[in-house]
Design an enzyme around this catalytic site. Structure first.
Site, PDB file in Angstrom:
ATOM      1  N   GLU A  53      23.938 -24.614  38.092  1.00  0.00           N
ATOM      2  CA  GLU A  53      22.980 -23.480  38.180  1.00  0.00           C
ATOM      3  C   GLU A  53      21.855 -23.646  37.142  1.00  0.00           C
ATOM      4  O   GLU A  53      20.689 -23.317  37.387  1.00  0.00           O
ATOM      5  CB  GLU A  53      23.693 -22.157  37.937  1.00  0.00           C
ATOM      6  N   THR A 223      60.914 -48.223  32.518  1.00  0.00           N
ATOM      7  CA  THR A 223      62.017 -47.476  31.884  1.00  0.00           C
ATOM      8  C   THR A 223      62.515 -48.117  30.594  1.00  0.00           C
ATOM      9  O   THR A 223      62.604 -47.467  29.562  1.00  0.00           O
ATOM     10  CB  THR A 223      63.183 -47.356  32.900  1.00  0.00           C
TER      11      THR A 223
HETATM   12 ZN   LIG Z   1      28.336 -22.170  34.554  1.00  0.00          ZN
END
Ligand SMILES: [Zn+2]
Ligand SMILES: Nc1c(/N=C/[C@@H](O)[C@H](O)[C@H](O)COP(=O)(O)O)[nH]c(=O)[nH]c1=O
Length: 361
Positions: A53, A223
């Site tokens: 964003e 192992t």
């Molecule tokens: Zn954010």
């Protein structure tokens, strides 16, 4: 003029393009649009850097006022390494927010949406929600279970063999299929194989793509620490973690391989659930298990595989003595089989890839 579904499709493409490189963060894409014109778009590129964003709103600048934003995951509301995106959206003057899916993480679920709605911004959730959840299935799984999302990968002939009786397996699948495997390695935090695969194939387990790619951490199940010698997994260019059990002589091995990390479990055998919990604590969100048949058998028996990538070549080997994909002991009745949902079948060169996940519930 694009529809809201097409704008979200674009945001999802932006998110998908960064799959694997944002770990331990999710892959997120965002597009800022006004009157059918794109004013900004972006993806979250690396953990610790700006969120999708932020990139999209910065590109839009003052023109973001009165615009809409399409984002593939609910905007964050917590102060991580960057300030919360929900507050940034409010300050930008964006008037409507379309969100593909909410963050299932209980700490954050719904908090971002609340900040937006309290600021009088219109919010619509659920556009292309299924695709958005699928894209970040590993991240959501890890958030919920605190253990890596496990993908089992196998390459086999059409009659389900992974090697001849002498162990020869070069090559079953085509160059294109093997390249896709390296793409998956790039997208995973760690890759795991058993001792047998190391002793037989001496694999590098690195990501070797023409365009480059991130190497997953190599995790080897051994192992009793029997792997000794100059195997490629001991190369210094990639971190290698060896998993062993309580009687193993870690001190002695540490002298031989000082750059290798050892995960010594407090049990006589390697309990996969314990190992996955430890890997989860070490921020390993996604684990790519390349076998071999014994390791695949353990993951199946413990029902700890979240996804199967079966690469099937148009070849037949025949023979009960050829190596089959999954070892171990089979259940007695067919109705004890593990039921799967096949989510994708695609042609890769001359081979096919079947992607399947255990049926839920
Ligand atoms: Zn954010
Ligand atoms: N034999 C085949 C595979 N074999 C898979 C493993 O047995 C190999 O040890 C491992 O991929 C080798 O890793 P590397 O050294 O990093 O290349 N895997 C495939 O997809 N197709 C095959 O035909």
């Amino acid at each position: 003029m694009q529809s809201k579904t097409e704008w979200m499709e674009l945001a999802l493409q932006l998110a998908k393009a960064t799959e694997g490189q944002t770990s331990p963060n999710p892959s997120v894409g965002a597009v800022v649009v006004k009157d059918g014109i794109i004013l900004g778009m972006g993806s979250h590129l690396q953990a610790g850097e700006a969120h999708a964003e932020v990139h999209a709103i910065n590109q839009a600048g003052d023109k973001a006022k009165g615009a809409e934003i399409y984002v593939t995951l609910e905007p964050c509301a917590h102060f991580g390494k960057t300030p919360p995106c929900a507050n940034l959206i409010v300050e930008s003057g964006i008037k409507k927010v379309y969100i593909a899916c909410v963050d299932p993480n209980p700490q954050v679920a719904g908090k971002g949406i609340k900040i937006l709605e309290q600021a009088g911004i219109e919010v619509e959730v659920g556009i292309k929600e299924t695709q958005a959840i699928l894209l970040n299935r590993k991240f959501f799984h890890y958030m919920e279970k605190k253990r890596p999302y496990v993908t089992l990968k196998a390459a086999m002939t059409l009659d389900g063999k992974t090697a001849t009786s002498t162990g020869d397996s070069k090559w079953i699948t085509s160059k294109e299929a093997r390249e896709m495997v390296h793409q998956s390695r790039h997208q995973h935090d760690a890759i795991l194989v058993g001792k047998e695969t190391v002793l037989k194939d001496d694999p590098q387990l690195t990501t070797r793509l023409p365009q480059g790619g991130k190497n997953p951490i190599r995790i080897i199940l051994d192992t009793h620490l029997t792997i000794k010698g100059d195997y490629q997994i001991f190369s210094r260019d990639v971190p290698t973690w060896i998993v062993c059990t309580q009687e193993a002589d870690v001190k002695g091995h540490k002298e031989l391989y000082p750059h290798v990390e050892f995960i010594q479990l407090p049990t006589k055998t390697i309990e996969l659930a314990d190992l996955l919990a430890i890997l989860g604590e070490r921020q390993i969100q996604s684990l790519y298990v390349e076998g071999g048949q014994t390791v695949h058998a353990s993951f199946l028996k413990e029902q700890l595989a979240d996804e199967y990538h079966w690469y099937i070549a148009p070849k037949l080997l025949g023979g009960q003595d050829a190596r089959s994909v999954i070892g171990g002991i089979s259940p007695l009745k067919m109705d004890e089989a593990t039921d799967l949902d096949i989510s994708e079948i695609k042609e890769v060169g001359q081979d096919i890839l079947v992607v399947a996940r255990p049926k839920k519930g």
